[in-house]
Each structure stands twice: as C-alpha cells, then as structure tokens.
Enzyme design. Structure first.
Site, PDB file in Angstrom:
ATOM      1  N   GLY A   1      42.731  37.762  40.378  1.00 13.22           N
ATOM      2  CA  GLY A   1      41.672  38.698  40.001  1.00 13.22           C
ATOM      3  C   GLY A   1      42.235  39.929  39.297  1.00 13.22           C
TER       4      GLY A   1
ATOM      5  CG  HIS B   1      44.187  37.438  34.332  1.00 14.86           C
ATOM      6  ND1 HIS B   1      44.147  38.795  34.585  1.00 14.86           N
ATOM      7  CD2 HIS B   1      45.076  36.915  35.211  1.00 14.86           C
ATOM      8  CE1 HIS B   1      44.969  39.070  35.578  1.00 14.86           C
ATOM      9  NE2 HIS B   1      45.555  37.962  35.973  1.00 14.86           N
TER      10      HIS B   1
END
Ligand code: AMP
Length: 299
Positions: free
Chosen positions: A48, A54
């Site tokens: 996260g 990402h």
C-alpha cells in the site's frame, strides 16, 4: 489462456469499482470465475501507500493480463523489532482511488489474522541469494517476504506476478522461491520509477525531512558516477564502491549499509577492474536520518 483485446485491459474502463476481497476464500472464488472464462490473471503484491512506481507495475500487469489483482498487505513478518511496522504509511482511501483510476479489477486486502492465524507455523526461506546485501543488513527480512509472497502466489493462482527492480534482490529471491516451490507463475521484473532528480520512488520517502529530501538524490547520483567509473575501467569496482560510501557519508548520509557491485543473476560479488563478462548491478543501502533508502542500477 485467452489474450483477446475484448477480454484484455480494454474490457474494464478506468474508474469502475475494483472488487475488494478481504479473505482468501473471496479471492479464490473471484479468480475461479475468471478461470472459467479462460481469462489470464496478473498479481501485483504491495504494502500500500501507493505511488507511481506501484502504478507502473499495475500498468504493465494490465497490458499483459486479462485481469489484474493488486494486493495490499503490510506484512508484519518482514519487519524486525524496532523497524517501522507501526508507523508504515497506511493510505487505504487514496490507494483505492488510485487503483480505481488505474483500472484494476480486484484488490486483495486481508487482515493480518487472515494471513497469519495464531496457529500459523511455516516460514519459507530462500538461501544463497539472501546471503548478502539486505539479507545481511536486515536479518529475517527475506524470510518474511518469501513467506508472504509464496502465500499470495498460492492464494491468487495468478499466471504472472510483477515486481519492481527497485527491490532487485527481492525480485531475484521471489523468482527463485516460485521456481523452487514449482508455483506455476511467471515473476516479471519492471523498471524502477524515479523522481525527476533521480530519487527512486518509495513509500518511505514520506519520512524524509525537507533537508534529507534534498540530500536523498545523491544516492542515485553516486551509483551513476560509480557505474561510469567502473564501465570506463578507472579503478577496481571495490575501490570505486568504497569511494562512493565515503562521498555519501561526507555529505550527511550515515551509516551506509553497503554499496557493492554484484552479478545481476546470482548476486556473486564483482570486485575487480577487468571488463564485465556478465550483466552486473550496483546495489546501495544507506540511512538518511531515521529513513533507510535502497537503490540499484545496471552497470
Ligand atoms: P512495496 O509496497 O514497497 O512492498 O512495493 C511493492 C512493489 O512495488 C514491489 O515489487 C516493489 O519493488 C515495487 N516498487 C516500489 N517502488 C518502486 C519504484 N520506484 N519503481 C518500480 N517499482 C517499485
């Protein structure tokens, strides 16, 4: 497995709501449905606090697979006592918004108790590739990574998994683990995404003070300088790496855990001054205040 344009990335418009699976059973049921439709599945494991690094993995996954799952799990087993497990940034709402925009099909976000019920007793440990670099600097770290990633691979049953070269040793360790355990998944390395000044994007960059943030790009800069000197045969790579450590410590980094050149497949040390016969990379880890930064580049 089907790779038709109709079933691929184009089949899901950005801004549609990803399915959020909280349990392994929910994840398996979802993937089983996709399998019945002969759709290929990509997995992007994360902790996260998502950033453009990402999201570049997500984009690669979406272009290669019919369905993309992003897992978000801050894995307690890869944090040593005294590391930043409790303060690691948790930004669920903005993560979900970013994944919605990116057109991800599912988010797997299990609770720690789902991944590690009290009776959980198995550790996956990869030898060899973990006997250097972060394997030494962060004892237990790669056991934690290999354990959680092997579970994610078995839970998701994906065809491909996407990992950042930013964590190059982790990528090699995960690829070895999947091959050794005969998990039928292709582990794919994706290039490091950087800020304009060269700093590799990292969820931990938010820990840096303004002064530290100004210094941080020197890590990449010193790696680039060292790579150029090594490529030009100016000095033995071990000496060049020692010079880079000294340069960083003189401007306020410290301690530097390592700057080393290693074989890009085996991670065997490459210390001499002769021409390179195999792909090699320079690896660095250094503390800046309370933040630990890592980076690596091809030579
Ligand atoms: P993390 O959330 O830090 O565990 O990272 C999840 C995945 O994103 C790992 O495969 C990382 O290597 C990858 N990743 C993290 N930062 C970057 C970056 N700057 N560029 C590319 N991939 C990254």
């Amino acid at each position: 497995m089907k790779q038709s344009p109709a079933a691929g990335a184009a089949s899901r418009s950005p801004n549609a709501e990803p399915v959020v699976a909280r349990t392994v059973a929910e994840l398996r049921a979802l993937v089983a449905g996709w399998r019945r439709d002969a759709l290929s599945v990509g997995l992007v494991p994360t902790m996260g606090a998502l950033h453009a690094g990402h999201l570049s993995l997500v984009e690669t996954a979406r272009s290669a697979c019919d369905r993309t799952i992003v897992s978000i799990f801050v894995n307690p087993k890869q944090f040593a006592p005294g590391e930043d497990l409790d303060t690691y940034p948790r930004t669920w709402d903005s993560d979900l918004a970013a994944l919605r925009t990116a057109g991800v099909h599912a988010v797997f976000a299990p609770l720690p108790t789902e991944m590690y019920p009290t009776e959980h007793a198995t550790t996956v440990s990869v030898s060899g590739l973990t006997d250097c670099l972060d394997g030494i600097a962060r004892p237990g770290f790669f056991d934690g990574v290999a354990t959680v990633v092997s579970k994610l691979f078995l839970q998701a049953g994906a065809d491909r998994a996407f990992f950042g070269e930013k964590d190059f040793q982790q990528f090699l360790v995960v690829r070895r683990m999947a091959a050794d355990l005969d998990i039928p998944i292709r582990v794919i390395g994706c290039p490091t995404v950087r800020e304009a000044d060269g700093l590799a994007l990292s969820s931990r960059n938010t820990y840096l003070s303004a002064a530290e943030r100004a210094l941080a790009p020197h890590l990449h800069e010193e790696l680039q300088k060292a790579a150029a000197r090594i490529a030009a045969g100016v000095a033995a790579s071990a000496d060049t790496c020692a010079d880079a450590v000294a340069a960083l410590e003189s401007i306020g980094f410290g301690p530097v855990d390592y700057i080393e050149m290693r074989d890009a497949e085996t991670l065997a040390p490459v210390t001499g001054s002769g021409p390179l016969t195999r792909p090699a990379r320079l690896f660095a880890a250094a503390h800046l205040g309370t933040t630990r930064l890592i980076d690596n580049i091809a030579v």
